[in-house]
Design an enzyme around this catalytic site. Structure first.
Site, mmCIF file in Angstrom:
data_model
loop_
_atom_site.group_PDB
_atom_site.id
_atom_site.type_symbol
_atom_site.label_atom_id
_atom_site.label_comp_id
_atom_site.label_asym_id
_atom_site.label_seq_id
_atom_site.Cartn_x
_atom_site.Cartn_y
_atom_site.Cartn_z
ATOM 1 N N SER A 1 10.568 -16.060 -19.031
ATOM 2 C CA SER A 1 9.509 -15.289 -18.365
ATOM 3 C C SER A 1 9.405 -13.941 -19.060
ATOM 4 C CB SER A 1 9.886 -15.060 -16.899
ATOM 5 O OG SER A 1 9.090 -14.037 -16.340
ATOM 6 N N TYR B 1 16.081 -12.408 -10.587
ATOM 7 C CA TYR B 1 15.204 -13.192 -11.459
ATOM 8 C C TYR B 1 15.127 -12.572 -12.861
ATOM 9 C CZ TYR B 1 11.011 -15.736 -12.934
ATOM 10 O OH TYR B 1 10.121 -16.532 -13.609
HETATM 11 P P1 NAD Z 1 7.741 -24.329 -9.389
HETATM 12 O O1 NAD Z 1 8.504 -23.840 -8.204
HETATM 13 O O2 NAD Z 1 6.358 -24.877 -9.186
HETATM 14 O O3 NAD Z 1 8.611 -25.394 -10.167
HETATM 15 C C1 NAD Z 1 9.996 -25.305 -10.266
HETATM 16 C C2 NAD Z 1 10.568 -26.709 -10.110
HETATM 17 O O4 NAD Z 1 11.982 -26.619 -10.344
HETATM 18 C C3 NAD Z 1 10.378 -27.283 -8.702
HETATM 19 O O5 NAD Z 1 9.799 -28.572 -8.773
HETATM 20 C C4 NAD Z 1 11.802 -27.332 -8.136
HETATM 21 O O6 NAD Z 1 12.035 -28.423 -7.254
HETATM 22 C C5 NAD Z 1 12.620 -27.453 -9.419
HETATM 23 N N1 NAD Z 1 14.015 -27.013 -9.236
HETATM 24 C C6 NAD Z 1 14.449 -25.910 -8.590
HETATM 25 N N2 NAD Z 1 15.799 -25.860 -8.617
HETATM 26 C C7 NAD Z 1 16.215 -26.948 -9.304
HETATM 27 C C8 NAD Z 1 17.489 -27.458 -9.647
HETATM 28 N N3 NAD Z 1 18.613 -26.822 -9.304
HETATM 29 N N4 NAD Z 1 17.554 -28.613 -10.328
HETATM 30 C C9 NAD Z 1 16.419 -29.263 -10.688
HETATM 31 N N5 NAD Z 1 15.183 -28.841 -10.372
HETATM 32 C C10 NAD Z 1 15.079 -27.694 -9.686
HETATM 33 O O7 NAD Z 1 7.728 -23.089 -10.387
HETATM 34 P P2 NAD Z 1 6.776 -22.727 -11.618
HETATM 35 O O8 NAD Z 1 5.998 -21.516 -11.199
HETATM 36 O O9 NAD Z 1 6.064 -23.897 -12.142
HETATM 37 O O10 NAD Z 1 7.868 -22.224 -12.655
HETATM 38 C C11 NAD Z 1 8.442 -23.074 -13.637
HETATM 39 C C12 NAD Z 1 9.284 -22.231 -14.582
HETATM 40 O O11 NAD Z 1 8.451 -21.219 -15.154
HETATM 41 C C13 NAD Z 1 10.416 -21.501 -13.884
HETATM 42 O O12 NAD Z 1 11.542 -21.430 -14.744
HETATM 43 C C14 NAD Z 1 9.838 -20.115 -13.648
HETATM 44 O O13 NAD Z 1 10.845 -19.143 -13.527
HETATM 45 C C15 NAD Z 1 9.026 -19.940 -14.919
HETATM 46 N N6 NAD Z 1 7.960 -18.948 -14.804
HETATM 47 C C16 NAD Z 1 6.997 -19.021 -13.842
HETATM 48 C C17 NAD Z 1 5.992 -18.051 -13.797
HETATM 49 C C18 NAD Z 1 4.895 -18.054 -12.779
HETATM 50 O O14 NAD Z 1 4.136 -17.074 -12.720
HETATM 51 N N7 NAD Z 1 4.743 -19.111 -11.984
HETATM 52 C C19 NAD Z 1 5.999 -17.017 -14.736
HETATM 53 C C20 NAD Z 1 6.995 -16.970 -15.698
HETATM 54 C C21 NAD Z 1 7.963 -17.949 -15.729
#
Ligand code: NAD
Length: 270
Positions: free
Chosen positions: A150, A163
């Site tokens: 991120s 985070y």
């Molecule tokens: P999301 O919550 O939609 O998806 C995360 C998924 O990870 C979920 O399906 C959840 O069940 C799974 N998960 C959580 N803990 C787990 C574990 N211990 N084992 C296996 N699976 C697990 O989130 P997202 O927004 O799609 O984010 C995906 C990635 O992108 C993350 O690493 C997040 O930090 C990163 N990210 C997101 C954003 C944003 O703005 N949404 C920005 C930067 C980075």
């Protein structure tokens, strides 16, 4: 441009979620075989069912990426089904309010249990699957790892200490592992990360946008003010960078953390 992903086998952790669900879809559309690993098996199954792939070319696997035994079982199941793995995308991650300061929670009172849980979710979630699948890559002398970091890993955002610190560790791990794999096992094992900026998903929409009017909240407004492209990203906009990074087209790219953030991390605010 052919990315050369046809017939490759990819594991996508957190593939039941918003961003990595889109990455899984993109891989499948490029002809890759995809294993969606998620703690939420129903979400993984739903994602796999939504892919236009042949039934044998997509697999939903229940896995807790923070539990090495669970990851080893998921790897066995995946290799049992597809025969091998070529690409690992470490996408599981997230946060928890107990590791985020607020008017009700001072930095001085944040519990170390909550803090280490969130740091682990964003750091060990990349380390543990990289140990398990990385061992296979070391034997094959080939493979690609992509961590989903991120922009919060470059420069911390206010409030979300756990985070931001976890993603900073992921960035450092990405560079460390890239060097380690190339020097000790094979220069054909590449390790990179993509660092999305603010991506609007169902989980954060309530924080950033008024559901009825679509207007930004105060925090949403503030964020967009720091994005030169003046908008939030969409999950599908992370896909291009991710597919390129795991493809042969990025054959000389390792140890890179690639921002996908509308210019957020380039902007000083002046
Ligand atoms: P999301 O919550 O939609 O998806 C995360 C998924 O990870 C979920 O399906 C959840 O069940 C799974 N998960 C959580 N803990 C787990 C574990 N211990 N084992 C296996 N699976 C697990 O989130 P997202 O927004 O799609 O984010 C995906 C990635 O992108 C993350 O690493 C997040 O930090 C990163 N990210 C997101 C954003 C944003 O703005 N949404 C920005 C930067 C980075």
């Amino acid at each position: 441009m052919d990315l050369g992903l046809k017939g490759k086998t990819a594991v996508v952790t957190g593939g039941g979620g918003a961003i990595c669900g889109e990455i899984a879809k993109g891989l499948s559309e490029e002809g890759a075989r995809v294993a969606v690993w998620d703690l939420d098996f129903q979400a993984a199954k739903k994602k796999v069912e939504s892919l236009a792939a042949e039934p044998d070319d997509a697999l939903a696997v229940e896995c807790d990426v923070l539990d090495k035994k669970s990851v080893e079982r998921a790897a066995e199941q995946t290799i049992g089904h597809f025969g091998t793995v070529d690409i690992l995308i470490n996408g599981a991650g997230g946060s928890r309010k107990e590791a985020t300061t607020s008017p009700d929670l001072d930095f001085f009172d944040i519990g170390t249990e909550a803090l280490s849980w969130v740091v682990s979710l964003n750091y060990l979630s990349a380390v543990i699957p990289s140990q398990v699948i990385g061992r296979l890559f070391a034997k094959k002398k080939a493979g690609v790892i992509l961590n989903i970091s991120s922009v919060a890993g470059f420069r911390p955002l206010t409030r979300s200490i756990g985070y931001c610190n976890g993603k900073a560790a992921t960035n450092s791990f990405t560079q460390w592992l890239a060097v380690h794999m190339a020097q000790n096992y094979s220069p054909e094992i590449r390790v990179n990360a993509v660092a999305p900026g603010f991506i609007l998903t169902e989980q954060n929409r309530f924080l950033l946008q008024d559901r009825e009017t679509g207007q930004f909240t105060e925090r949403g407004e503030k964020i967009v003010g720091f994005v030169p492209m003046a908008r939030l990203g969409r999950p599908e906009e992370v896909v291009g960078a991710a597919l390129w990074a795991v493809s042969e087209r990025a054959g000389f790219v390792t140890g890179a953390v690639i921002s996908v953030d509308g210019g957020f991390s380039a902007y000083s605010g002046v």
